[in-house]
Write a protein that holds these residues in place. Structure first.
Motif, PDB file in Angstrom:
ATOM      1  N   GLY B 373       0.787  -1.229   0.000  1.00  0.00           N
ATOM      2  CA  GLY B 373       0.000   0.000   0.000  1.00  0.00           C
ATOM      3  C   GLY B 373       0.816   1.275   0.000  1.00  0.00           C
ATOM      4  N   GLU B 374       2.139   1.178  -0.094  1.00  0.00           N
ATOM      5  CA  GLU B 374       2.967   2.391  -0.130  1.00  0.00           C
ATOM      6  C   GLU B 374       2.596   3.277  -1.318  1.00  0.00           C
ATOM      7  OE1 GLU B 374       5.401   3.647   1.907  1.00  0.00           O
ATOM      8  OE2 GLU B 374       4.790   2.088   3.320  1.00  0.00           O
ATOM      9  N   CYS B 375       2.346   2.642  -2.457  1.00  0.00           N
ATOM     10  CA  CYS B 375       2.032   3.409  -3.661  1.00  0.00           C
ATOM     11  C   CYS B 375       0.713   4.151  -3.498  1.00  0.00           C
ATOM     12  CB  CYS B 375       1.995   2.495  -4.883  1.00  0.00           C
ATOM     13  SG  CYS B 375       0.906   1.071  -4.714  1.00  0.00           S
ATOM     14  N   VAL B 376      -0.236   3.513  -2.822  1.00  0.00           N
ATOM     15  CA  VAL B 376      -1.523   4.163  -2.592  1.00  0.00           C
ATOM     16  C   VAL B 376      -1.328   5.390  -1.703  1.00  0.00           C
ATOM     17  CG1 VAL B 376      -3.860   3.846  -1.730  1.00  0.00           C
ATOM     18  CG2 VAL B 376      -2.669   1.933  -2.787  1.00  0.00           C
ATOM     19  N   ALA B 377      -0.429   5.245  -0.727  1.00  0.00           N
ATOM     20  CA  ALA B 377      -0.206   6.348   0.211  1.00  0.00           C
ATOM     21  C   ALA B 377       0.464   7.534  -0.466  1.00  0.00           C
ATOM     22  CB  ALA B 377       0.638   5.875   1.395  1.00  0.00           C
ATOM     23  N   VAL B 378       1.354   7.307  -1.435  1.00  0.00           N
ATOM     24  CA  VAL B 378       2.082   8.437  -2.021  1.00  0.00           C
ATOM     25  C   VAL B 378       1.407   9.027  -3.256  1.00  0.00           C
ATOM     26  CG1 VAL B 378       4.318   7.671  -1.162  1.00  0.00           C
ATOM     27  CG2 VAL B 378       3.586   7.014  -3.464  1.00  0.00           C
ATOM     28  N   CYS B 379       0.439   8.342  -3.838  1.00  0.00           N
ATOM     29  CA  CYS B 379      -0.158   8.846  -5.087  1.00  0.00           C
ATOM     30  C   CYS B 379      -0.794  10.219  -4.842  1.00  0.00           C
ATOM     31  CB  CYS B 379      -1.212   7.894  -5.627  1.00  0.00           C
ATOM     32  SG  CYS B 379      -1.934   8.496  -7.170  1.00  0.00           S
ATOM     33  N   PRO B 380      -0.282  11.285  -5.488  1.00  0.00           N
ATOM     34  CA  PRO B 380      -0.784  12.626  -5.187  1.00  0.00           C
ATOM     35  C   PRO B 380      -2.184  12.876  -5.742  1.00  0.00           C
ATOM     36  CG  PRO B 380       0.860  12.729  -6.913  1.00  0.00           C
ATOM     37  CD  PRO B 380       0.813  11.308  -6.465  1.00  0.00           C
ATOM     38  N   LEU B 383      -4.996   7.811  -6.829  1.00  0.00           N
ATOM     39  CA  LEU B 383      -5.377   6.635  -7.604  1.00  0.00           C
ATOM     40  C   LEU B 383      -4.958   5.400  -6.805  1.00  0.00           C
ATOM     41  CD1 LEU B 383      -4.369   7.720 -11.199  1.00  0.00           C
ATOM     42  CD2 LEU B 383      -6.585   7.857 -10.086  1.00  0.00           C
ATOM     43  N   HIS B 384      -5.120   4.229  -7.405  1.00  0.00           N
ATOM     44  CA  HIS B 384      -4.776   2.971  -6.741  1.00  0.00           C
ATOM     45  C   HIS B 384      -3.709   2.277  -7.591  1.00  0.00           C
ATOM     46  CE1 HIS B 384      -5.024  -0.570  -4.422  1.00  0.00           C
ATOM     47  NE2 HIS B 384      -6.229  -0.376  -3.942  1.00  0.00           N
ATOM     48  N   PRO B 385      -2.447   2.738  -7.492  1.00  0.00           N
ATOM     49  CA  PRO B 385      -1.413   2.207  -8.397  1.00  0.00           C
ATOM     50  C   PRO B 385      -1.248   0.691  -8.325  1.00  0.00           C
ATOM     51  CG  PRO B 385      -0.596   4.128  -7.229  1.00  0.00           C
ATOM     52  CD  PRO B 385      -1.914   3.768  -6.602  1.00  0.00           C
ATOM     53  N   ALA B 386      -1.377   0.116  -7.121  1.00  0.00           N
ATOM     54  CA  ALA B 386      -1.173  -1.329  -7.002  1.00  0.00           C
ATOM     55  C   ALA B 386      -2.212  -2.077  -7.828  1.00  0.00           C
ATOM     56  CB  ALA B 386      -1.249  -1.751  -5.542  1.00  0.00           C
ATOM     57  N   GLN B 387      -3.468  -1.672  -7.661  1.00  0.00           N
ATOM     58  CA  GLN B 387      -4.539  -2.339  -8.407  1.00  0.00           C
ATOM     59  C   GLN B 387      -4.361  -2.099  -9.906  1.00  0.00           C
ATOM     60  OE1 GLN B 387      -6.740  -4.215  -6.766  1.00  0.00           O
ATOM     61  NE2 GLN B 387      -7.524  -4.906  -8.728  1.00  0.00           N
ATOM     62  N   LEU B 388      -3.991  -0.882 -10.269  1.00  0.00           N
ATOM     63  CA  LEU B 388      -3.750  -0.566 -11.676  1.00  0.00           C
ATOM     64  C   LEU B 388      -2.612  -1.412 -12.231  1.00  0.00           C
ATOM     65  CD1 LEU B 388      -4.168   3.298 -11.528  1.00  0.00           C
ATOM     66  CD2 LEU B 388      -5.463   1.763 -13.007  1.00  0.00           C
ATOM     67  N   GLY B 389      -1.598  -1.647 -11.395  1.00  0.00           N
ATOM     68  CA  GLY B 389      -0.472  -2.462 -11.837  1.00  0.00           C
ATOM     69  C   GLY B 389      -0.901  -3.897 -12.128  1.00  0.00           C
ATOM     70  N   LEU B 390      -1.728  -4.439 -11.238  1.00  0.00           N
ATOM     71  CA  LEU B 390      -2.221  -5.799 -11.462  1.00  0.00           C
ATOM     72  C   LEU B 390      -3.055  -5.849 -12.742  1.00  0.00           C
ATOM     73  CD1 LEU B 390      -3.345  -6.849  -7.856  1.00  0.00           C
ATOM     74  CD2 LEU B 390      -1.289  -7.526  -9.086  1.00  0.00           C
ATOM     75  N   LEU B 391      -3.907  -4.843 -12.926  1.00  0.00           N
ATOM     76  CA  LEU B 391      -4.747  -4.814 -14.123  1.00  0.00           C
ATOM     77  C   LEU B 391      -3.895  -4.663 -15.381  1.00  0.00           C
ATOM     78  CD1 LEU B 391      -7.660  -2.576 -12.808  1.00  0.00           C
ATOM     79  CD2 LEU B 391      -7.770  -5.009 -13.333  1.00  0.00           C
ATOM     80  N   ALA B 392      -2.815  -3.875 -15.276  1.00  0.00           N
ATOM     81  CA  ALA B 392      -1.951  -3.661 -16.436  1.00  0.00           C
ATOM     82  C   ALA B 392      -1.331  -4.978 -16.891  1.00  0.00           C
ATOM     83  CB  ALA B 392      -0.863  -2.645 -16.108  1.00  0.00           C
ATOM     84  N   ARG B 393      -0.947  -5.800 -15.915  1.00  0.00           N
ATOM     85  CA  ARG B 393      -0.361  -7.088 -16.273  1.00  0.00           C
ATOM     86  C   ARG B 393      -1.348  -7.945 -17.036  1.00  0.00           C
ATOM     87  NH1 ARG B 393       4.854  -6.603 -15.905  1.00  0.00           N
ATOM     88  NH2 ARG B 393       5.742  -6.371 -13.832  1.00  0.00           N
ATOM     89  N   LYS B 394      -2.629  -7.760 -16.743  1.00  0.00           N
ATOM     90  CA  LYS B 394      -3.659  -8.547 -17.434  1.00  0.00           C
ATOM     91  C   LYS B 394      -4.209  -7.810 -18.646  1.00  0.00           C
ATOM     92  CE  LYS B 394      -5.737  -9.446 -13.324  1.00  0.00           C
ATOM     93  NZ  LYS B 394      -6.894  -9.788 -12.510  1.00  0.00           N
ATOM     94  N   GLU B 395      -3.638  -6.624 -18.924  1.00  0.00           N
ATOM     95  CA  GLU B 395      -4.078  -5.792 -20.052  1.00  0.00           C
ATOM     96  C   GLU B 395      -5.555  -5.458 -19.983  1.00  0.00           C
ATOM     97  OE1 GLU B 395      -2.535  -6.272 -23.856  1.00  0.00           O
ATOM     98  OE2 GLU B 395      -0.752  -7.344 -23.215  1.00  0.00           O
ATOM     99  N   GLU B 396      -6.045  -5.205 -18.781  1.00  0.00           N
ATOM    100  CA  GLU B 396      -7.443  -4.806 -18.603  1.00  0.00           C
ATOM    101  C   GLU B 396      -7.560  -3.296 -18.788  1.00  0.00           C
ATOM    102  OE1 GLU B 396     -10.080  -6.719 -17.605  1.00  0.00           O
ATOM    103  OE2 GLU B 396      -9.265  -8.520 -16.681  1.00  0.00           O
ATOM    104  N   LEU B 397      -7.382  -2.847 -20.036  1.00  0.00           N
ATOM    105  CA  LEU B 397      -7.319  -1.410 -20.273  1.00  0.00           C
ATOM    106  C   LEU B 397      -8.611  -0.705 -19.903  1.00  0.00           C
ATOM    107  CD1 LEU B 397      -5.428  -1.318 -23.664  1.00  0.00           C
ATOM    108  CD2 LEU B 397      -4.530  -0.991 -21.379  1.00  0.00           C
ATOM    109  N   LYS B 398      -9.730  -1.352 -20.177  1.00  0.00           N
ATOM    110  CA  LYS B 398     -11.026  -0.724 -19.926  1.00  0.00           C
ATOM    111  C   LYS B 398     -11.222  -0.482 -18.429  1.00  0.00           C
ATOM    112  CE  LYS B 398     -15.862  -1.546 -21.073  1.00  0.00           C
ATOM    113  NZ  LYS B 398     -16.248  -0.363 -21.851  1.00  0.00           N
TER     114      LYS B 398
END
Lengths: 337, 449
Positions: B373-380, B383-398
């Protein structure tokens, strides 16, 4: 214009990194556990040492044999083994300890997809499996503090062969834990003993003071979120204080509740596990408060003398929901909604 | 830890190296033997050359121009001869026409300028025309033509100008240099911009370490100039326009409209100084203030570099060691690593960093997300970078865009900076955004632009 230097390398931004690493987090946690670990060996002698060594080795072996690629470098197998060993009764048969370690790594970690995939802390999975599979041995594995002969011999139970009836520990040396004593109505353990840890109990759970120090170190080096243990301990303090106020003879006071059982180990070292806890700061508060409430609930109103283990598991089961409730809302869409 | 609270949550405290005094001074870089001027140096349509191969041109002479609304003219950075105009690959994709100019020797490079303009007497329309004619584009990254930003849709008004005196990345040191050496130009620029935009007041925003310099600039301001100073605790990435406007207004912004709707318009301090200097002297934009930084340079600092100067020439002038590990267009947090030094200084460059082996470090392989959750804490922008990162790996662009609002990402890189698993979040997000844009029908893209 001439050609670029041969050595010009490509890499993705950012080209700076803050230096945090999974390995750093686990190693800090191991260091923070060292005082309690050393004290445990002094308190319970060879039995504690053997339990810790077997727990760690079985975890490392299970990880080595079953992980798709070697993941020992991140230190998480070492940490899981250490935490499992610290949470077990010291005179538990060593073969059971080994089974616990294997279950922790294979069921608790590998089946869920390894590092980052877990839902429950693997050490807790190992311990809860042992509790369910060997309830008698788990209930009888306690040793009295500073038993004579602890430095030179292992208790008979430790060396019991698999599935054979164990011999008695040391004659007359097995001890009852403070929470069990309180439950049986045999009076309260002195608070000083409880906090210093000179009582019977799990290998590394007895000394609340040393665990607290380790926890503060962990928070100081920013290897754990301070919000979780703060919320958890505050919740236990407030609820058990209220109960004590209501009926002082039946319910232990705040300091006794905070200093006994696996609470300190659980609050600082198990609840703060990043993977099984919520990701947002608000979520961390909710998580800590919920686990604290469950601890008091289970300790005082269930048939179990100790509830930290189950409270942590239930809390981890809540994590996905807490994460959903506290999902951050993007800056720009605020106010508009 | 106990300093004043930043007005946005998240962000990180980046290590900041105190620049040595010699580095701060703005040094003029000499003309390279060849200048390469791409005709697209700004957002919008590329310019069209009005000179031909073989022409001799005078410094400041018009080289290329295009449609009035969305483009700005390009002027000769040096007196010399146009050797060729050819289509070349554009680093941003596609091809672009590039003018190859060979400057004459230095003693012929006099640049007298024209009649200056006085913001007291000039009309807003003539100031806008002057800003466009000088070829000014926003210097803070996006390179939108400044005159186009000042031209508002009918019915909208600007209440406040924000002068962005916060370095886009701490490695750059243009702000203290401008405050020190271009105080007069900044003040002139403010007066021009106030008149051209009709705004009632201006706020200069700087971080703590530049407070004293900014204070002395304000002390030199003519009486009655509605310019105020706002000193903010240093925190990356509050120089991003989106965050800065939020910090200055201290009020949550409604909707997702552009900055104009809020009645505040943000300009990079370098743009303001450039504008003030050019309008006062009647000159046109011929060079660019650039910070050259990094351990692979013997002589890093602030340089005024003629447009079109080859990057290799500029870096070698600043003492490039023979074996740089990585050269970045932009700063270390968001800058792009260059595959080659074959590009030139353009109007949209603010700085380059040449990293030596030590600074570049060894790339470490990413590990699985441990959900810390460090990324969530610093995102100015929350957003939810961790969740976005997981989605990016699955190419869930929508899902990334519609559910997790990736389009709000300002690409500051804080998430990847704190990630203990070294997941290349910024890279994943940039790739996902580009892929998503390509998938959108062309009509939707027009609307968004």
């Amino acid at each position: 214009m001439t050609h670029a230097p041969q050595s010009l390398r490509l890499a993705a931004a950012p080209h700076l990194h803050g230096g945090n690493a999974v390995r750093r987090l686990t190693l800090h946690t191991v260091v923070a556990l060292l005082p309690a670990t050393v004290f445990a060996v002094a308190l319970f002698g060879l039995a504690a040492l053997a339990t810790l060594v077997v727990a760690i080795l079985s975890c490392i072996l299970a990880e080595r044999l079953c992980a798709p690629r070697s993941t020992l470098g991140d230190g998480s197998a070492l940490l899981t083994g250490l935490l499992l060993g610290l949470s077990l009764p010291p005179a538990l048969p060593l073969w059971m300890v080994a089974v616990g370690g294997a279950v922790a790594m294979l069921v608790g970690k590998r089946l869920f997809g390894g590092l980052g995939g877990l839902v429950f802390h693997p050490a807790l999975v190992g311990r809860v499996f042992l509790q369910a599979a060997f309830p008698v041995a788990m209930a009888q594995g306690w040793l009295a503090p500073f038993a004579s002969g602890r430095a030179s011999q292992l208790p008979g139970t430790s060396l019991a062969a698999p599935f054979m009836a164990p011999e008695a520990a040391y004659d007359g040396l097995s001890g009852a834990t403070p929470l069990a004593t309180a439950r049986l109505g045999d009076g309260a353990t002195p608070l000083a003993d409880l906090w210093m840890g000179t009582v019977a109990g799990s290998v590394g759970e007895t000394s609340a003071v040393l665990l607290l120090l380790g926890g503060l170190y962990l928070v100081a080096v920013r290897a754990a979120d301070w919000r979780i243990p703060t919320a958890l301990l505050a919740s236990v303090a407030v609820l058990s204080g209220a109960l004590h106020e209501f009926d002082p003879t039946r319910y232990p006071g705040v300091l006794a509740a905070l200093g006994s059982g696996g609470l300190m180990l659980g609050a600082w070292f198990l609840a703060t596990d990043s993977t099984s806890s919520p990701m947002t700061r608000k979520g961390a508060w909710i998580y800590g408060l919920a686990i604290g409430a469950l601890v008091v609930l289970i300790r005082q109103f269930s048939g179990q003398p100790e509830g930290v283990m189950y409270a942590l598991l239930l809390g981890s089961a809540l994590t996905p929901h807490i994460d959903r409730w506290t999902r951050p809302r993007p800056l720009r869409s605020r106010g508009a909604r | 830890m106990f300093g004043p609270r930043p007005a946005f949550s998240g962000g990180i405290a980046l290590p900041r190296r105190e620049p040595r005094p010699g580095e701060l001074a703005i040094r003029q870089m000499p003309f390279a033997p060849s200048l390469y001027l791409p005709l697209r140096q700004h957002a919008g349509s590329p310019a069209v050359a009005v000179v031909r191969e073989g022409d001799e041109v005078v410094r400041g002479q018009l080289l290329a121009d295009a449609d009035v609304e969305k483009s700005v003219p390009l002027h000769a950075p040096a007196t010399g001869r146009v050797l060729s105009i050819i289509e070349q690959p554009d680093p941003a994709g596609g091809t672009v026409a590039v003018i190859h100019l060979a400057p004459f020797p230095g003693d012929t490079q006099e640049y007298p300028g024209g009649p200056g303009c006085d913001p007291e007497t000039a009309s807003a329309a003539s100031l806008l025309a002057g800003i466009r004619a000088a070829g000014i584009v926003g210097l803070g990254g996006e390179a939108r033509p400044t005159h186009a930003r000042l031209r508002l849709p009918p019915g909208q008004r600007v209440g406040m100008l924000v002068l962005n005196g916060i370095e886009s990345e701490p490695v750059f040191s243009r702000v203290p240099a401008i405050l020190r050496e271009h105080a007069v130009d900044v003040l002139m620029g403010v007066r021009c911009l106030l008149k051209a935009s009709g705004a009632g007041r201006a706020v200069l925003a700087v971080e703590q370490h530049d407070a004293d310099t900014a204070q002395s600039l304000l002390a030199a301001a003519p009486a009655g100039l509605p310019l105020a100073l706002r000193v903010l605790p240093a925190r990356y990435p509050q120089g991003a326009e989106e965050l800065l406007l939020r910090v200055i207004s201290r009020a949550p912004r409604r909707g997702s409209g552009g900055p104009v709707e809020d009645g505040a318009l943000c300009f990079d301090l370098a743009t303001v100084a450039e504008l003030g200097q050019l309008l006062a002297s009647g000159r046109c934009m011929t060079d660019q203030l650039v910070t050259l930084a990094g351990g692979a340079l013997l002589d890093p600092g602030n340089y005024r570099i003629p447009l079109g100067t080859p990057l290799r020439f500029a870096l070698e002038h600043a003492g490039l060691r023979p074996d740089p590990a990585r050269v970045l267009l932009g700063g270390p947090m968001r800058g792009q690593a260059l595959a080659s030094l074959d590009r030139s200084i353009t109007k949209d460059t603010t700085g380059f960093v040449a990293l030596d082996r030590n600074e570049a470090g060894m790339p470490e392989p990413p590990m699985p997300c441990i959900r810390c959750g460090e990324c969530v804490a610093v995102c100015p922008v929350q957003l939810h970078p961790a969740q976005l990162g997981l989605l990016a790996r699955k190419e869930e662009l929508k899902a990334m865009h519609e559910e997790y609002h990736l389009d709000h990402c300002i690409e500051c890189g804080c998430c990847a900076y704190v990630c203990p698993s070294r997941i290349p979040l910024l890279q994943l997000f940039r790739a996902a955004k580009a892929q998503w844009r390509r998938r959108q029908p062309a009509v939707a893209r027009e609307d968004a632009a």
